[in-house]
Design a protein around this motif. Structure first.
Motif, PDB file in Angstrom:
ATOM      1  N   GLY A 148      -1.912  -1.348  -3.922  1.00 49.55           N
ATOM      2  CA  GLY A 148      -2.671  -0.068  -3.536  1.00 49.55           C
ATOM      3  C   GLY A 148      -1.982   1.131  -3.485  1.00 49.55           C
ATOM      4  N   SER A 195      -4.702   4.814 -13.632  1.00 56.90           N
ATOM      5  CA  SER A 195      -5.843   3.480 -13.422  1.00 56.90           C
ATOM      6  C   SER A 195      -4.845   2.156 -13.314  1.00 56.90           C
ATOM      7  CB  SER A 195      -6.609   3.540 -14.223  1.00 56.90           C
ATOM      8  OG  SER A 195      -5.993   3.453 -15.643  1.00 56.90           O
ATOM      9  N   ALA A 209      -7.373   1.446   5.071  1.00 60.57           N
ATOM     10  CA  ALA A 209      -7.699   0.420   3.702  1.00 60.57           C
ATOM     11  C   ALA A 209      -6.620  -0.834   3.795  1.00 60.57           C
ATOM     12  CB  ALA A 209      -6.871   1.288   2.574  1.00 60.57           C
ATOM     13  N   LEU A 244       0.904  -1.373  -0.113  1.00 57.71           N
ATOM     14  CA  LEU A 244       0.080   0.197   0.088  1.00 57.71           C
ATOM     15  C   LEU A 244       0.863   1.174   0.024  1.00 57.71           C
ATOM     16  CD1 LEU A 244      -2.965   0.665   0.198  1.00 57.71           C
ATOM     17  CD2 LEU A 244      -3.046   0.843   2.538  1.00 57.71           C
ATOM     18  N   TRP A 275      -4.600   0.203 -10.594  1.00 61.90           N
ATOM     19  CA  TRP A 275      -3.871  -0.341  -9.126  1.00 61.90           C
ATOM     20  C   TRP A 275      -5.171  -1.299  -8.559  1.00 61.90           C
ATOM     21  CZ3 TRP A 275       0.857   1.494  -8.722  1.00 61.90           C
ATOM     22  CH2 TRP A 275       1.023   2.362  -9.349  1.00 61.90           C
ATOM     23  N   ARG A 276      -4.745  -1.767  -7.529  1.00 62.75           N
ATOM     24  CA  ARG A 276      -5.613  -2.739  -6.947  1.00 62.75           C
ATOM     25  C   ARG A 276      -6.640  -1.857  -6.044  1.00 62.75           C
ATOM     26  NH1 ARG A 276      -2.511  -4.283  -2.917  1.00 62.75           N
ATOM     27  NH2 ARG A 276      -3.699  -3.122  -1.082  1.00 62.75           N
ATOM     28  N   GLN A 277      -6.205  -0.763  -5.979  1.00 63.78           N
ATOM     29  CA  GLN A 277      -7.123   0.108  -5.058  1.00 63.78           C
ATOM     30  C   GLN A 277      -6.630   1.584  -4.819  1.00 63.78           C
ATOM     31  OE1 GLN A 277      -6.775  -1.898  -0.796  1.00 63.78           O
ATOM     32  NE2 GLN A 277      -7.346   0.117  -0.333  1.00 63.78           N
ATOM     33  N   SER A 321      -7.408   4.982  -2.592  1.00 61.28           N
ATOM     34  CA  SER A 321      -8.134   5.779  -1.843  1.00 61.28           C
ATOM     35  C   SER A 321      -7.414   7.174  -1.409  1.00 61.28           C
ATOM     36  CB  SER A 321      -7.861   4.969  -0.328  1.00 61.28           C
ATOM     37  OG  SER A 321      -8.248   3.509  -0.373  1.00 61.28           O
TER      38      SER A 321
END
Length: 214
Positions: free
Chosen positions: A176, A190, A213, A153, A192-194, A196
């Motif tokens: 992430g 764009s 997260a 992350l 990425w796994r997520q 936030s």
């Protein structure tokens, strides 16, 4: 899952210390190093205010700030506000968003001749309420690779860091991203796994979003 901090020192260590206080560990992978630039403080009589969007600007302009201390100061973010107050500046407003919000804050206060001290890669140019822009530091790229692992992350403190991260990482599906602002999230691109976004553009909110997260 590791929390990876990209920002340069000394901010990197400060972020990792806050994460440690929350009971987590973080890995330092700074993409930039901050270095001062040569500059001269202008005549403060030319301006009605001072605009600061980074604590790095305070840090690297500090020796000249006493000559500008009479100017009301508008800043972005509490970290910048704390640094500015510690340097003896009169902080009259703290913008809670980004550089564009700081410009709007100048307009709201009726300030029309701001001196903006900033980094070499800055978002605001002279115009409107900003009379002059003087870079006092530069963030220099320090690496051509980043050693991420699946599940990491990554904390992104700026749009420039987001763009650099995107340039270095091709396989994003297992990584992430937690961004300090919508602008930084957009710059990361764009895939990425997520992704936030911090509730407010400051380090504590960014860390809180990362822990949520995690």
């Amino acid at each position: 899952m590791r929390i990876v901090v990209l920002r340069p020192e000394p901010g990197n260590a400060a972020t990792r210390a806050r994460i440690a206080e929350a009971g987590m560990a973080a890995v330092a992978m700074p993409l930039f190093a901050v270095t001062p630039l040569a500059w001269e403080a202008p005549d403060p009589a030319r301006f009605d205010s001072l605009l600061l969007t980074s604590a790095n600007a305070v840090r690297h302009a500090r020796a000249a700030l006493p000559t500008l201390a009479a100017l009301p100061t508008v800043v972005v973010g509490e970290a910048t506000a704390e640094a500015a107050r510690a340097a003896g500046l009169n902080v009259v407003a703290v913008g809670g968003s980004d550089a564009d919000a700081a410009r709007r804050e100048l307009d709201r206060l009726g300030l029309a001749r701001a001196l903006h001290l900033c980094g070499r890669d800055h978002l605001l140019d002279p115009g409107g309420p900003i009379a002059a822009v003087i870079p006092v530091y530069a963030s220099i790229e320090t690496t051509d690779r980043i050693d991420l692992s699946p599940g990491d992350l990554v904390l992104v403190h700026s749009p420039r860091a987001a763009r650099r991260l995107a340039a270095l990482v091709a396989d994003r599906a297992a990584i992430g991203v937690v961004a300090i602002s919508p602008r930084a999230a957009h710059a990361a691109g764009s895939g990425w796994r997520q992704v936030s976004i911090a509730a407010t553009p400051d380090d504590p909110a960014l860390i809180a979003a990362a822990l949520a997260a995690h």
